[in-house]
Design a protein around this motif. Structure first.
Motif, PDB file in Angstrom:
ATOM      1  N   LEU A   1      35.180  20.158   3.207  1.00 27.61           N
ATOM      2  CA  LEU A   1      36.252  19.244   3.594  1.00 27.61           C
ATOM      3  C   LEU A   1      37.029  19.764   4.798  1.00 27.61           C
TER       4      LEU A   1
ATOM      5  N   ALA B   1      37.412  13.879   6.693  1.00 24.75           N
ATOM      6  CA  ALA B   1      38.190  14.078   5.471  1.00 24.75           C
ATOM      7  C   ALA B   1      39.682  13.903   5.701  1.00 24.75           C
TER       8      ALA B   1
ATOM      9  N   LEU C   1      33.883  12.417  -2.669  1.00 21.50           N
ATOM     10  CA  LEU C   1      33.558  13.725  -2.101  1.00 21.50           C
ATOM     11  C   LEU C   1      32.069  13.854  -1.827  1.00 21.50           C
TER      12      LEU C   1
END
Length: 325
Positions: free
Chosen positions: A230, A236, A294
């Motif tokens: 991330l 992100a 994710l």
């Protein structure tokens, strides 16, 4: 790059610092050692790219100085664990809300990217399982001290989102679901290290309540891999991501698994929640994350099973026990 990790001598912080150092970055760890441990970062000093600063996230001048000298802030410092929240509610609220305010003000002043560690507790009593990032925050009774942590971290997320939306600050929010592994203390209500230490010592394995409540446990190594993904992906920025395993297990079955893997002869003993956390206590029945967001962004998936997690913790507990003999 130079990373500032608040709570950098803690369980997750020390593992993240180790991984960043392994990638060649510079790491500064800020920790007041209230729950962190200098031993967690003792080996980090080799190579000269790690700096430990003992101090509090409530110290505005110190935080500003450290944030100015870094490129990215990973804000992990928080009062965590049901036991700690119940016993020290006032101090926990100050750390979790005011501490995040201090960090975000400094990050905004010097225009630094921030990753905030949040928690599955923000979902409160929601039973919309698996829990998606856009699920509602279903709060329990305000008289229950546990929910002060849920509220505080929800406020933290509101602060971070506001800085991103109103000030254009680069931010990422990660909600951790029961991350476990080596270096995690059994204090303050952390169930896996507590059960493992009891089983290894041949003591009764204590299950709070009837043990039907279910959780999903993620190895800290897999958690760190997700954080690195991330932090390295500009897509992100502005996002909120669940981070956890999908391998659901009841706490009672967890206790049985620990006994089996340790070869212990420990008995299981049930202890009412009220005896542990006081008359006003509530326990969410299920906590299962939906990590599709994710996975879709980074391709991340856990690489370790629950047994892998438990065996790592068992190995560490036995090694520590052998040293202390």
């Amino acid at each position: 790059m130079r990373y500032l990790i608040t709570g950098g001598a803690g369980f997750i912080g020390s593992h993240l610092g180790e991984a960043l150092l392994g990638q060649g970055h510079l790491v500064v760890a800020l920790d007041d050692l209230s729950t962190g441990d200098p031993g967690n970062v003792a080996a980090h000093t080799a190579g000269g790219r790690f700096t430990f600063v003992k101090g509090s996230v409530l110290d505005e001048a110190l935080v500003a100085e450290l944030v100015e000298g870094c490129d990215v802030v990973v804000h992990l410092a928080a009062a965590v664990g049901v036991r700690l929240i119940v016993d020290q509610t006032l101090g926990s609220l100050a750390t979790n809300v005011r501490g995040t305010q201090v960090v975000m003000q400094a990050a905004d002043r010097f225009r630094r990217k921030v990753l905030l560690a949040s928690t599955s507790e923000v979902y409160g009593q929601s039973q919309d399982v698996p829990l998606r990032e856009d699920a509602n925050h279903v709060l329990g009774r305000p008289v229950v001290a546990r929910w002060s942590y849920s509220l505080a971290k929800a406020v933290d997320e509101c602060l971070v989102n506001a800085y991103h939306r109103e000030r254009g600050l680069s931010t990422i929010i990660v909600r951790f679901f029961n991350t476990v592994g080596p270096r995690q203390s059994p204090a303050y209500g952390m169930v896996v290290p507590r059960l493992v230490r009891q089983a290894v010592a041949g003591e009764p394995v204590t299950i709070y309540g009837d043990g039907r409540q279910t959780r999903c446990f993620l190895h800290v190594g897999d958690a760190v891999a997700a954080l690195l993904s991330l932090l390295g992906d500009e897509r992100a920025v502005g996002g909120t991501f669940n981070l956890g395993s999908s391998e659901e297990i009841s706490v009672l079955d967890l206790g049985r698994r620990v006994i089996e893997l340790t070869g212990s002869r420990s008995d299981i003993v049930f202890v009412p929640h009220e005896k542990v956390y006081g008359a006003h206590s509530e326990e969410p029945l299920r906590r299962v994350p939906d990590t599709a967001r994710l996975r879709s962004l980074t391709g991340w998936r856990p690489t370790r099973s629950l047994d892998d997690v438990l065996l790592d913790v068992i190995s560490e507990v036995r090694a520590n026990a052998a040293v202390t003999k």
